[in-house]
Design a protein around this motif. Structure first.
Motif, mmCIF file in Angstrom:
data_model
loop_
_atom_site.group_PDB
_atom_site.id
_atom_site.type_symbol
_atom_site.label_atom_id
_atom_site.label_comp_id
_atom_site.label_asym_id
_atom_site.label_seq_id
_atom_site.Cartn_x
_atom_site.Cartn_y
_atom_site.Cartn_z
ATOM 1 N N GLU A 1 39.633 38.331 52.000
ATOM 2 C CA GLU A 1 39.029 37.058 51.600
ATOM 3 C C GLU A 1 39.077 36.047 52.737
ATOM 4 O O GLU A 1 38.138 35.273 52.938
ATOM 5 C CB GLU A 1 39.730 36.507 50.357
ATOM 6 N N GLU B 1 42.732 27.215 47.021
ATOM 7 C CA GLU B 1 41.610 27.832 46.316
ATOM 8 C C GLU B 1 41.917 29.284 45.979
ATOM 9 O O GLU B 1 41.607 29.768 44.891
ATOM 10 C CB GLU B 1 40.339 27.744 47.178
ATOM 11 N N TYR B 2 42.517 29.991 46.904
ATOM 12 C CA TYR B 2 42.838 31.400 46.696
ATOM 13 C C TYR B 2 43.798 31.578 45.522
ATOM 14 O O TYR B 2 43.639 32.484 44.699
ATOM 15 C CB TYR B 2 43.454 31.986 47.972
ATOM 16 N N LYS C 1 44.164 29.732 42.981
ATOM 17 C CA LYS C 1 43.557 29.390 41.691
ATOM 18 C C LYS C 1 42.929 30.596 41.038
ATOM 19 O O LYS C 1 42.785 30.657 39.808
ATOM 20 C CB LYS C 1 42.466 28.330 41.892
ATOM 21 N N GLU C 2 42.541 31.566 41.860
ATOM 22 C CA GLU C 2 41.835 32.733 41.354
ATOM 23 C C GLU C 2 42.770 33.607 40.533
ATOM 24 O O GLU C 2 43.967 33.663 40.766
ATOM 25 C CB GLU C 2 41.246 33.539 42.509
ATOM 26 N N ASP C 3 42.183 34.324 39.575
ATOM 27 C CA ASP C 3 42.992 35.240 38.767
ATOM 28 C C ASP C 3 43.351 36.468 39.558
ATOM 29 O O ASP C 3 42.583 36.944 40.365
ATOM 30 C CB ASP C 3 42.204 35.643 37.501
#
Length: 455
Positions: A426, A450-451, A453-455
């Protein structure tokens, strides 16, 4: 040339040194702890000898046992790799006293450049730009408050004997200073046995630019270009590339010339790295520190310069001149390195030791290299660094290198432990990184929030 060298390290760097030595026709001795009995470097070396139990202090940091192993096996030289004893001047001095060649700079130079305060003073003498900061060691919070007021906030607190991101704190105002100083000092004392600190004005935002240098005993010093190491988490590098997209031809000449001047000033021998902070807004750069050893990220420089840094280290330690002169060094294309660790990025990068049940390393094509000591069935011990591999790619240009790295990371497959492969994929695909639009604050302040926050 040496007949036999001992590698005072473990993991991928030990494997890397063994391979370079073998290509030079030099025999190798691996050392290992009881936890590393089945490690790859033990199998690859010509000889292997156990130097103690699992704890580093009793094995890989045990100077007496390592030197005894060198004597017992008839090793003429010791390559320390990186970490462990690689920047320990006491160990280098003991090697000198026992007539065993330390593959690195002299103990005197390590003392001069390994201590950040001494290094700063030497760079001022050499005419290399340094950031505004304290003139000597800072031991108390009262001293720190006074100096910070003179320099101006924000500031960086740094352990004088530090490295690896230990004993470093950013301080934005006087309210943060006392607790940050006490925490950094305690961390430095625990990690290095030395709580001395110094203070510098923080250059922010900045690029972390380092220059690879090589020197020999005949007084020759050359540079092999720069690396951009600005993608960092908690002062630890995550991804490195060469050349830096933030530097043009004129600035590149200036910063590499400053690095050579710094190395010449201290009569540096062997491989080393001069690290700078670059203020992109002004175009000014400042000396940060010198690493008196081979760097984790040295393969990106090897790709763009065509020079094998580890082989040069061994040749120089043997008394040979550098095999290349500055005018012979040419730079080609673009290289990127991703550090792959057994850790869980979704759980604050917690280490993930365990048994590797299946492993597939990317391969195929020109310009792809994987440095690793892992193999299927290997159990990663919980006592050491979590890095399991370095993926390094080289392309004709930066876009090709980025695409090649994406391809390589997509192919990388490891089962049995959690790794940061997806995290690196990513990161290398992020629009800011693809555009080269990042600095030392990007990973922590922009990408990671941001990373996570991802599931």
């Amino acid at each position: 040339m040496f007949n036999k060298i001992l590698i005072a390290n473990r993991g991928e760097i030990a494997v890397r040194i063994i391979r370079a030595a073998r290509e030079l026709g030099v025999g190798t001795v691996a050392i290992y702890s009881t936890a590393d009995r089945d490690a790859l470097h033990v199998h690859l070396a010509d000889e292997a000898i156990c130097v103690g139990p699992a704890r580093s202090t009793e094995s890989y940091l045990n100077m007496n046992n390592i030197l005894s192993a060198a004597v017992a096996t008839g090793a003429q030289a010791i390559h320390p790799g990186f970490g462990f004893l690689s920047e320990n001047s006491k160990f280098a001095r003991l090697c000198e006293e026992m007539n065993i060649k330390f593959i690195g700079p002299s103990a005197k130079v390590m003392d001069m450049m390994g201590d950040k305060i001494n290094a700063r003073a030497e760079m001022i003498k050499a005419g290399v730009p340094v950031t505004p900061g304290s003139e000597g060691e800072v031991h108390t919070t009262d001293e720190a408050v006074k100096i910070a007021e003179e320099i101006g906030y924000p500031i960086m607190l740094k352990a004088s004997a530090g490295g690896g991101g230990k004993g470093i704190r950013k301080v934005n105002n006087v309210e943060e200073l006392v607790p940050a100083f006490e925490a950094a000092q305690a961390e430095a004392q625990a990690a290095f046995g030395n709580g001395a600190m110094f203070i510098e004005r923080m250059i922010f935002p900045a690029r972390h630019i380092e220059v690879q240098i090589l020197g020999d005993s005949q007084g020759n010093v050359i540079h092999l270009g720069e690396r951009d190491c600005s993608l960092q988490r908690n002062n630890q590098k995550v991804l490195e590339e060469s050349p830096s997209v933030a530097i043009g031809h004129t600035l590149r000449n200036e910063i590499t010339a400053a690095a050579v001047k710094a190395a010449q000033h201290v009569s540096y021998e062997n491989a080393g790295t001069i690290e700078f902070l670059l203020d992109e807004s002004s175009g000014k750069f400042y000396f940060m520190e010198m690493n008196t050893r081979v760097q984790v990220e040295h393969p990106v420089t090897e790709f763009v310069s065509g020079v094998d840094i580890v082989k040069e280290q061994i040749r120089v330690a043997n008394g040979n001149e550098l095999s290349v002169k500055q005018e012979d060094v040419t730079f080609s294309g673009h290289a990127i390195e991703c550090r792959l660790n057994a850790e869980n990025p979704k759980f604050n990068f917690a280490p993930s030791p365990g048994k590797i049940t299946n492993l597939f390393l990317p391969s195929g094509g020109v310009g792809l290299r994987v440095d690793s000591a892992m193999y299927s069935g290997y159990s990663i011990p919980p006592y050491y660094d979590s890095m399991i591999a370095k993926v390094i790619v080289h392309g004709e240009n930066r876009f090709e290198a980025l695409m090649k790295m994406q391809r390589a990371l997509l192919e990388f497959d490891v089962e049995g432990v959690i790794t940061n492969v997806d995290f690196q994929l990513e990161l290398i695909s992020d629009p800011h990184v693809v555009a080269g639009d990042y600095d030392t604050s990007f990973l922590g302040n922009v990408f990671l929030p941001e990373y996570q926050k991802e599931d």
